[in-house]
Design an enzyme around this catalytic site. Structure first.
Site, PDB file in Angstrom:
ATOM      1  N   GLN A 112     -22.475   2.406  12.202  1.00  0.00           N
ATOM      2  CA  GLN A 112     -23.821   1.901  12.535  1.00  0.00           C
ATOM      3  C   GLN A 112     -23.815   0.419  12.929  1.00  0.00           C
ATOM      4  OE1 GLN A 112     -27.290   3.491  10.222  1.00  0.00           O
ATOM      5  NE2 GLN A 112     -25.690   3.927   8.736  1.00  0.00           N
ATOM      6  N   GLY A 161     -12.587  -3.425   7.523  1.00  0.00           N
ATOM      7  CA  GLY A 161     -13.381  -4.596   7.123  1.00  0.00           C
ATOM      8  C   GLY A 161     -12.556  -5.871   7.196  1.00  0.00           C
ATOM      9  N   ASP A 162     -11.293  -5.787   6.800  1.00  0.00           N
ATOM     10  CA  ASP A 162     -10.422  -6.972   6.856  1.00  0.00           C
ATOM     11  C   ASP A 162     -10.199  -7.410   8.306  1.00  0.00           C
ATOM     12  OD1 ASP A 162     -10.156  -6.718   4.100  1.00  0.00           O
ATOM     13  OD2 ASP A 162      -8.371  -5.455   4.285  1.00  0.00           O
ATOM     14  N   ALA A 213      -8.618  -1.167   5.928  1.00  0.00           N
ATOM     15  CA  ALA A 213      -8.481  -2.510   6.524  1.00  0.00           C
ATOM     16  C   ALA A 213      -9.397  -2.751   7.728  1.00  0.00           C
ATOM     17  CB  ALA A 213      -7.039  -2.843   6.898  1.00  0.00           C
ATOM     18  N   ASP A 269       0.844  -1.201   0.000  1.00  0.00           N
ATOM     19  CA  ASP A 269       0.000   0.000   0.000  1.00  0.00           C
ATOM     20  C   ASP A 269       0.875   1.244   0.000  1.00  0.00           C
ATOM     21  OD1 ASP A 269      -2.087  -1.761   0.186  1.00  0.00           O
ATOM     22  OD2 ASP A 269      -2.720  -1.154   2.209  1.00  0.00           O
ATOM     23  N   SER A 276      -2.328  -1.325  11.490  1.00  0.00           N
ATOM     24  CA  SER A 276      -3.478  -0.885  12.310  1.00  0.00           C
ATOM     25  C   SER A 276      -4.204  -2.045  12.996  1.00  0.00           C
ATOM     26  CB  SER A 276      -4.480  -0.127  11.432  1.00  0.00           C
ATOM     27  OG  SER A 276      -5.191  -1.022  10.590  1.00  0.00           O
ATOM     28  N   LYS A 281      -6.281  -7.195   0.710  1.00  0.00           N
ATOM     29  CA  LYS A 281      -7.377  -7.680   1.559  1.00  0.00           C
ATOM     30  C   LYS A 281      -7.112  -9.078   2.112  1.00  0.00           C
ATOM     31  CE  LYS A 281     -10.663  -4.769  -0.874  1.00  0.00           C
ATOM     32  NZ  LYS A 281     -10.604  -3.668   0.088  1.00  0.00           N
ATOM     33  N   GLY A 282      -6.561  -9.959   1.265  1.00  0.00           N
ATOM     34  CA  GLY A 282      -6.287 -11.312   1.742  1.00  0.00           C
ATOM     35  C   GLY A 282      -5.248 -11.313   2.848  1.00  0.00           C
ATOM     36  N   GLY A 301      -2.888   3.120   8.363  1.00  0.00           N
ATOM     37  CA  GLY A 301      -2.354   2.035   7.546  1.00  0.00           C
ATOM     38  C   GLY A 301      -3.160   0.751   7.656  1.00  0.00           C
TER      39      GLY A 301
HETATM   40  O1  RIB Z   1      -9.060  -3.489   2.504  1.00  0.00           O
HETATM   41  C1  RIB Z   1      -7.926  -2.666   2.494  1.00  0.00           C
HETATM   42  C2  RIB Z   1      -6.988  -3.090   1.415  1.00  0.00           C
HETATM   43  O2  RIB Z   1      -7.579  -2.874   0.162  1.00  0.00           O
HETATM   44  C3  RIB Z   1      -5.690  -2.320   1.365  1.00  0.00           C
HETATM   45  O3  RIB Z   1      -4.697  -2.848   2.202  1.00  0.00           O
HETATM   46  C4  RIB Z   1      -5.324  -2.341  -0.108  1.00  0.00           C
HETATM   47  O4  RIB Z   1      -4.220  -3.118  -0.389  1.00  0.00           O
HETATM   48  C5  RIB Z   1      -6.566  -2.854  -0.813  1.00  0.00           C
HETATM   49  O5  RIB Z   1      -6.416  -4.142  -1.230  1.00  0.00           O
END
Ligand code: RIB
Length: 302
Positions: free
Chosen positions: A226, A253-254, A251, A14, A293, A41-42, A289
């Site tokens: 929410q 959501g990840d 990130a 990123d 994070s 995301k992975g 980040g």
């Molecule tokens: O969900 C966040 C991610 O989306 C970031 O780290 C970026 O690489 C994108 O894939």
């Protein structure tokens, strides 16, 4: 030890710029800060699983460049099984160009690089990892054929299959739904999947019910501040979000997905797992980040 969670997905470096606001088309804006951090995301979801108490293996690709080495190293130091993180010769690693504004909103352009070369056959080579897992997680930053194969294989093996449909550009292939135990979009992804504008609990419920009709096992729609809505055949349940001052939502959501999966394999009940994912995601948005994070289990309030 066999990893209980397997993530099949992307690794990106990123490249992050912070600016007061996001630029308009054709505009050049002065920024305030720049940093380079591991993301994708992975990979983010794998890191979240590892930091939040689950054993995890990553299946994915990097390029044969310096970013690729750094991305792999970032996972190895978390204790993530990287035997299935392969290097693609002559290809760049995935890169994400991210701008974050003063209101903590972001916009992201991704260049897939090696992620775009993750074939079903490449995943199949590591079938032993899938066989040994309890939970398999996919997102949409690798080719759809590969996601389709992995979801179907996960169902065939009787694993818990989680799809985080991100980034979502439109409806999912209908055949996928029967292979998904938990479909976990955010508001905009739920809208892309269903055509229903999602802005609150009521609209999220409608979108969730539509996704159940299409065949998903259960649906968890994350709604940022929410909270989250779990929609199942038995009904729906809202989980309020912890209140925090956001700095950077990248990130989040990840972190939620990884925290949820880690909690499931630690034996927590579904509602507790959602709440743990939310607490982890809330803490992540107070930090800058992607992977830096993501919190550790010991940092979460009980
Ligand atoms: O969900 C966040 C991610 O989306 C970031 O780290 C970026 O690489 C994108 O894939």
């Amino acid at each position: 030890m066999h990893a209980k969670v397997v993530v099949v997905g992307s690794l990106n470096m990123d490249l992050v710029a912070r600016a007061q606001r996001l630029p308009r088309a054709g505009e050049t804006l002065p920024g305030e800060a720049f940093f380079t951090v591991p993301g994708g995301k992975g990979a983010n979801q794998a890191v979240a699983v590892a930091r939040l108490g689950g054993s995890v293996a990553m299946i994915g690709n990097v390029g044969d460049d310096a970013y690729g080495q750094q991305l792999r190293k970032a996972l190895e130091v978390e204790g993530i099984d990287c035997q299935a993180v392969s290097v693609c010769e002559g290809v760049s690693s995935g890169v994400a160009l991210i701008t974050v504004d003063a209101a903590s909103q972001n916009c992201i352009v991704i260049i897939p690089g090696g992620n775009g070369l993750l074939t079903p056959q490449a995943v199949q080579r590591f079938d032993a990892l899938l066989q040994a897992a309890e939970v398999i997680i996919c997102q949409l930053e690798v080719p759809y054929d590969t996601v389709a194969w992995t979801l179907a294989r996960g169902r065939e093996l009787g694993k818990q299959v989680i799809l985080n449909p991100a980034p979502a550009t439109g409806p999912l292939p209908p055949a996928w739904f029967a292979h998904i135990d938990y479909l976990a979009p955010n508001e905009s992804e739920a809208e892309a999947l269903t055509g229903i504008a999602v802005s609150d609990q009521a609209s999220a419920r409608r979108a969730g019910e539509r996704l159940l009709q299409l065949g998903a096992g259960k649906v968890i729609i994350t709604l940022g501040a929410q909270g989250a809505l779990l929609v199942t055949e038995q009904g729906h349940r809202h989980f309020p979000a912890p209140s925090v001052q956001p700095l950077d939502t990248t990130a989040a959501g990840d972190t939620f997905i990884g925290g949820f999966a880690a909690a499931l394999v630690r034996g927590l009940e579904e509602g507790e797992a959602i709440a743990l994912g939310q607490r982890a995601a809330a803490l992540s948005v107070t930090r800058a980040g992607a992977q830096p994070s993501i919190p550790y289990l010991a940092e979460l309030q009980p």
